[in-house]
Design a protein around this motif. Structure first.
Motif, mmCIF file in Angstrom:
data_model
loop_
_atom_site.group_PDB
_atom_site.id
_atom_site.type_symbol
_atom_site.label_atom_id
_atom_site.label_comp_id
_atom_site.label_asym_id
_atom_site.label_seq_id
_atom_site.Cartn_x
_atom_site.Cartn_y
_atom_site.Cartn_z
ATOM 1 N N GLU B 282 0.828 -1.209 0.000
ATOM 2 C CA GLU B 282 0.000 0.000 0.000
ATOM 3 C C GLU B 282 0.864 1.261 0.000
ATOM 4 O OE1 GLU B 282 -3.305 -0.487 2.946
ATOM 5 O OE2 GLU B 282 -2.645 -2.558 2.831
ATOM 6 N N ILE B 283 2.133 1.115 0.370
ATOM 7 C CA ILE B 283 3.054 2.251 0.281
ATOM 8 C C ILE B 283 3.574 2.351 -1.152
ATOM 9 C CG2 ILE B 283 5.219 3.238 1.137
ATOM 10 C CD1 ILE B 283 4.772 1.659 3.736
ATOM 11 N N TRP B 284 3.997 1.212 -1.687
ATOM 12 C CA TRP B 284 4.528 1.173 -3.053
ATOM 13 C C TRP B 284 4.153 -0.188 -3.631
ATOM 14 C CZ3 TRP B 284 10.534 1.478 -4.243
ATOM 15 C CH2 TRP B 284 10.741 1.173 -5.592
ATOM 16 N N GLU B 285 3.205 -0.177 -4.511
ATOM 17 C CA GLU B 285 2.751 -1.434 -5.118
ATOM 18 C C GLU B 285 3.853 -1.976 -6.029
ATOM 19 O OE1 GLU B 285 -0.524 -3.243 -5.222
ATOM 20 O OE2 GLU B 285 0.870 -4.619 -6.200
ATOM 21 N N GLY B 286 4.306 -3.181 -5.743
ATOM 22 C CA GLY B 286 5.328 -3.807 -6.591
ATOM 23 C C GLY B 286 6.751 -3.422 -6.234
ATOM 24 N N HIS B 287 6.976 -2.997 -4.997
ATOM 25 C CA HIS B 287 8.347 -2.617 -4.635
ATOM 26 C C HIS B 287 9.218 -3.868 -4.492
ATOM 27 C CE1 HIS B 287 8.311 -4.028 -0.464
ATOM 28 N NE2 HIS B 287 7.047 -3.663 -0.426
ATOM 29 N N PRO B 288 10.520 -3.729 -4.789
ATOM 30 C CA PRO B 288 11.398 -4.882 -4.608
ATOM 31 C C PRO B 288 11.635 -5.079 -3.120
ATOM 32 C CG PRO B 288 12.696 -2.964 -5.164
ATOM 33 C CD PRO B 288 11.253 -2.538 -5.237
ATOM 34 N N CYS B 289 11.971 -6.288 -2.730
ATOM 35 C CA CYS B 289 12.209 -6.524 -1.308
ATOM 36 C C CYS B 289 13.571 -7.148 -1.121
ATOM 37 C CB CYS B 289 11.100 -7.400 -0.745
ATOM 38 S SG CYS B 289 11.417 -7.962 0.913
ATOM 39 N N CYS B 290 13.658 -8.452 -1.339
ATOM 40 C CA CYS B 290 14.932 -9.121 -1.146
ATOM 41 C C CYS B 290 15.552 -9.456 -2.488
ATOM 42 C CB CYS B 290 14.760 -10.388 -0.328
ATOM 43 S SG CYS B 290 14.495 -10.007 1.398
ATOM 44 N N ALA B 291 16.827 -9.858 -2.427
ATOM 45 C CA ALA B 291 17.563 -10.052 -3.661
ATOM 46 C C ALA B 291 18.398 -11.312 -3.595
ATOM 47 C CB ALA B 291 18.477 -8.865 -3.900
ATOM 48 N N ASN B 360 -10.410 -9.799 11.316
ATOM 49 C CA ASN B 360 -10.868 -9.869 9.922
ATOM 50 C C ASN B 360 -10.025 -10.843 9.117
ATOM 51 O OD1 ASN B 360 -12.487 -7.506 10.557
ATOM 52 N ND2 ASN B 360 -10.548 -6.385 10.390
ATOM 53 N N VAL B 361 -10.696 -11.500 8.164
ATOM 54 C CA VAL B 361 -9.942 -12.294 7.203
ATOM 55 C C VAL B 361 -9.825 -11.447 5.943
ATOM 56 C CG1 VAL B 361 -9.885 -14.389 5.842
ATOM 57 C CG2 VAL B 361 -10.802 -14.445 8.159
ATOM 58 N N VAL B 362 -8.579 -11.126 5.561
ATOM 59 C CA VAL B 362 -8.340 -10.263 4.409
ATOM 60 C C VAL B 362 -7.902 -11.122 3.234
ATOM 61 C CG1 VAL B 362 -7.076 -8.240 3.597
ATOM 62 C CG2 VAL B 362 -7.581 -8.484 6.026
ATOM 63 N N ARG B 363 -8.386 -10.781 2.037
ATOM 64 C CA ARG B 363 -7.942 -11.517 0.842
ATOM 65 C C ARG B 363 -7.219 -10.551 -0.083
ATOM 66 N NH1 ARG B 363 -12.326 -13.911 2.564
ATOM 67 N NH2 ARG B 363 -12.191 -16.162 2.828
ATOM 68 N N ASP B 364 -5.924 -10.750 -0.234
ATOM 69 C CA ASP B 364 -5.129 -9.897 -1.107
ATOM 70 C C ASP B 364 -4.070 -10.760 -1.776
ATOM 71 O OD1 ASP B 364 -3.575 -8.045 -2.354
ATOM 72 O OD2 ASP B 364 -3.583 -6.619 -0.680
ATOM 73 N N PRO B 365 -4.413 -11.315 -2.949
ATOM 74 C CA PRO B 365 -3.491 -12.272 -3.579
ATOM 75 C C PRO B 365 -2.128 -11.682 -3.909
ATOM 76 C CG PRO B 365 -5.410 -11.849 -4.974
ATOM 77 C CD PRO B 365 -5.645 -11.130 -3.693
ATOM 78 N N ASN B 366 -2.018 -10.346 -3.957
ATOM 79 C CA ASN B 366 -0.717 -9.749 -4.261
ATOM 80 C C ASN B 366 0.060 -9.364 -3.020
ATOM 81 O OD1 ASN B 366 -0.943 -9.956 -7.011
ATOM 82 N ND2 ASN B 366 -2.076 -8.024 -7.166
ATOM 83 N N ARG B 367 -0.318 -9.919 -1.878
ATOM 84 C CA ARG B 367 0.407 -9.589 -0.649
ATOM 85 C C ARG B 367 1.907 -9.793 -0.847
ATOM 86 N NH1 ARG B 367 -0.504 -11.953 5.424
ATOM 87 N NH2 ARG B 367 1.401 -11.076 6.301
ATOM 88 N N ILE B 368 2.252 -10.910 -1.487
ATOM 89 C CA ILE B 368 3.639 -11.108 -1.887
ATOM 90 C C ILE B 368 3.609 -11.622 -3.308
ATOM 91 C CG2 ILE B 368 3.792 -13.496 -1.059
ATOM 92 C CD1 ILE B 368 6.689 -12.878 -0.221
ATOM 93 N N ASP B 369 4.557 -11.188 -4.123
ATOM 94 C CA ASP B 369 4.620 -11.699 -5.487
ATOM 95 C C ASP B 369 6.088 -11.875 -5.851
ATOM 96 O OD1 ASP B 369 3.838 -12.650 -7.891
ATOM 97 O OD2 ASP B 369 2.805 -10.842 -8.550
#
Lengths: 280, 454
Positions: B282-291, B360-369
């Motif tokens: 929600e801060i940056w959709e699609g940000h890189p994380c680990c490498a 709450n049960v949240v559904r967000d398939p892009n939580r990690i990609d």
């Protein structure tokens, strides 16, 4: 008093243990609360969280069950990062013995020289005083950076922490050998080397052994912390890995094993120490 | 397989029993012929090099050949010089792996999914590698072990290869990042007692944890706080805590919250210690994380091993990308040997159907990609944040550092080889919390922030 009733002390130990386990059991008893969330949500979270609380300390029963698992299967190997507690303890013991052995090889001869020569003692004293109080773990980043091998770094940390008690005790033991004995040796024109081995060494041996006993105790304390930092293998890594999983029952089992091995190490050196004690 | 060939590609034949060029009986024959041709070319190159060395002047060579004849000359030279061996040696530098037993370090978090899963699911073996994946205690340790060459390659936070290369926090050593492990996959988790303080403006005095100083987590948390008018250095305290220790610290009330990689956030919910305030996407959709990272030395001295390893990782990433495989992966990486977490925790992270800690049960398939492509603009953004928060100072050649460290070219080629579709442009535009980032104007971007250091 306990002389005529030798069973009294063990009995008291058992009573203490029972009281402790009882309190532990009472303290960790989980009240079976109502599940306050809907079942779909409850399936996704831990049992304690579903009743609105936090997951609690494991009780004695859980720990005994875990302990039993480890005791019955101590040497399994399910891959690089999942080995049995026996294998992990073996790695730790090996590291401690190597580091401790190397330290003994350095500390005892050096301690001898320092103890026999007041000049060397005075010259080296400032270094020893500065280096002695440094926490062995403070050496770890430096060791990793310069040695570039985590296993050798861990052994180095053990080496450095077991060095000082042995060095100081050897020096003290050698320096405080009774003058009379040295004078007798001199009157009999015994060579310096023979004096060192046949008069000073036996006279200082109990003090040296005390130093070794202190060293091995410290080494065993430090190895757990060092392995938690470095990871890979060893009982410290095991504790860290289970901390990662917040598996308190496993951590308590590991703590018991650590205590047990520490006791064995200490006892064996104490026994060696008794073997070299003499009566004046 | 003609049903799956691109019918609009002129190189492709749609009829069965032919090859792409039409000269061979089947595609297999075509490939074989191509391989032979490649070998013949290599052999020629070796022969040419030897002849040039023997006859520095070309005229002498031609006169010699005219006098004795080509075949005789070749036999004569072969009797003096092991031509066959030389050809073989040359061919070997292009083909076989320099090293098959490798050691790759990882931190037990879901970001390492491709590196870890490639082990139980056999991707390393598929490319002829015998890889030992070694769990490591923290980022500083993984960095030092990688620098000390105990690891051939390692899981790192994507800012780390940049920091190592430019010498921030360690000696400058050329490091590379051939692939991003995961995108998104982080969250801000707060202690249960802050359930009603959802507005960052109420967070003054909070103690936060991030996994490492040189981490996306640190930069994203700082960015998020600063956008809400909280100075991350003065109004709150941010300290670096290794991921496995975060939940224990939150539980002990040593910290008020953290921006952490998963499964740490989900684990806090699982144990009833915290709730998920916000996913980092929600801060940056699609940000890189680990490498996935390796030293430049490894990349250049063992090119074949490096490529095989990277292909295994890319292949695994492609598999992890498909939502239908996520449950299987969760079950494969949850055991003690890898993440050492309850399966449901890992599964919630990977599938994106999760409990948020507030009921709450949240559904967000892009939580990690999982998108392996190392966009150079990602690197430039990271460098701007390093400079913004005073981790680096002075002139920075953003574009050069980015292209030196983020190996977009290799990723493009190898992604194609494992059947993925790489993007055409190594620079991608994106915006963080609605603010667009122009990778060609990094300095202006830094100047545009009200809260910054230096």
């Amino acid at each position: 008093m306990s002389g005529n009733r030798p069973w009294l002390a063990p009995l008291l130990s058992l009573v203490f243990l029972a009281v402790f386990v009882g309190l532990w059991h009472l303290g960790t008893r989980t009240s079976v609360g109502e599940v306050i969330v809907d079942p779909e949500y409850a399936a996704l979270i831990g049992a304690a969280a579903a009743t609105g609380g936090q997951s609690a300390m494991p009780g004695p029963g859980d720990v005994v069950a875990k302990l039993w698992e480890h005791v019955t299967d101590p040497f399994y190997d399910r891959g690089t990062n999942d080995k049995g507690i026996g294998i992990q303890l073996g790695h730790s013991i090996a590291r401690v013995l190597i580091g401790f052995g190397l330290a003994a090889l350095v500390a005892v001869p050096l301690g001898f020289v320092i103890g026999m020569s007041p000049l060397v003692y005075k010259a080296l004293d400032p270094f020893i005083q500065i280096l002695k109080p440094i926490s062995p773990l403070a050496w770890m980043p430096l060791a990793l950076y310069t040695i570039k091998d985590s296993n050798i770094s861990a052994i180095f940390v053990i080496f450095i922490c077991s060095l000082w008690p042995m060095l100081i005790n050897t020096a003290f033991g050698v320096a405080s050998v009774r003058r009379d004995w040295l004078n007798v040796a001199r009157t009999l024109e015994v060579s310096r080397l023979r004096t060192a081995f046949q008069v000073i060494l036996p006279a200082a041996a109990p003090t040296i052994m005390t130093g070794m006993r202190i060293s091995v105790g410290i080494a065993w304390l430090v190895i757990v912390a060092a392995e938690m930092l470095v990871g890979g293998t060893g009982i410290g890594y095991f504790v860290w890995n289970e901390w990662n999983n917040l598996s308190i029952a496993n951590i308590i089992s590991a703590i018991l094993f650590i205590g047990l091995i520490g006791m064995v190490l200490d006892n064996s050196l104490a026994r060696l120490g008794r073997a070299v004690t003499y009566k004046e | 397989m003609s049903a799956f060939r691109n019918p609009f590609d002129h190189k492709v034949r749609l009829h069965r029993g032919g090859c792409s060029c039409g000269h061979h009986h089947s595609q297999a024959d075509h490939d074989k012929a191509e391989l032979l041709e490649k070998q013949a070319l290599q052999d020629r190159a070796v022969e040419g090099a030897i002849m040039r060395a023997l006859f520095p002047q070309d005229e002498v060579r031609r006169r010699f050949l005219k006098a004795v004849g080509g075949t005789t000359a070749m036999a004569a030279i072969a009797s003096l010089f092991p031509l066959a061996a030389a050809k073989e040696a040359f061919a070997e530098t292009l083909g076989p792996l320099e090293k098959t037993k490798l050691s790759v370090g990882f931190i037990p978090i879901t970001c390492a999914t491709p590196i870890i899963m490639a082990h139980p699911l056999g991707y390393y073996a598929k490319y002829g590698l015998d890889v030992e994946v070694v769990k490591t205690a923290g980022w500083a340790v993984i960095r030092d072990k990688a620098l000390a060459k105990e690891y051939d390659a390692a899981h790192m936070l994507s800012p780390m290869p940049l920091a190592i290369s430019i010498g921030a926090g360690s000696n400058p050593i050329p490091w590379t990042m051939p692939a991003v492990e995961n995108i998104n996959g982080q969250a801000i988790t707060l202690a249960m007692k802050h359930k009603d303080k959802r507005d960052p403006k109420d967070w003054k005095g909070f103690r936060f944890a991030v996994p490492f100083d040189y981490s996306m987590h640190n930069y994203l948390l700082r960015y998020y706080l600063a956008e809400h008018g909280i100075d991350p250095d003065r109004d709150v305290s941010i300290r670096s805590v290794p991921p496995p220790e975060m939940v224990a610290n939150l539980r002990a009330d040593n910290i008020d919250g953290f921006l952490a990689p998963d499964p740490v956030n989900q684990r806090a919910v699982y144990d009833g210690v915290g709730f998920i305030h916000l996913l980092s996407k929600e801060i940056w959709e699609g940000h890189p994380c680990c490498a996935f990272s390796a030293s430049r030395e490894f990349v250049t001295t063992m090119p074949n091993t490096y490529q095989a390893l990277l292909k295994a990782i890319l292949d695994a990433t492609a598999y992890a990308r498909k939502p239908e495989n996520r449950k299987e992966i969760a079950a494969a990486i949850a055991p003690t040997n890898y993440l050492n977490q309850p399966v449901t925790v890992v599964e919630q992270v990977l599938t994106g159907t999760y409990a948020d800690g507030l009921g709450n049960v949240v559904r967000d398939p892009n939580r990690i990609d999982f998108d392996p492509f190392p966009y150079e603009s990602f690197a430039i953004w990271i460098l701007t944040q390093m400079k913004r928060w005073g981790q680096i100072s002075g002139e920075v050649d953003y574009a050069k550092v980015a292209s030196d460290v983020f190996l977009a070219t290799d990723a493009t080629r190898l992604m194609k080889e494992v059947g993925m579709e790489p993007p055409t442009d190594p620079v991608k535009a994106f915006s963080v919390m609605g603010k667009p980032f122009d990778p060609s104007q990094p300095e202006a971007y830094i100047d545009s922030f009200a809260i910054k250091r230096g």
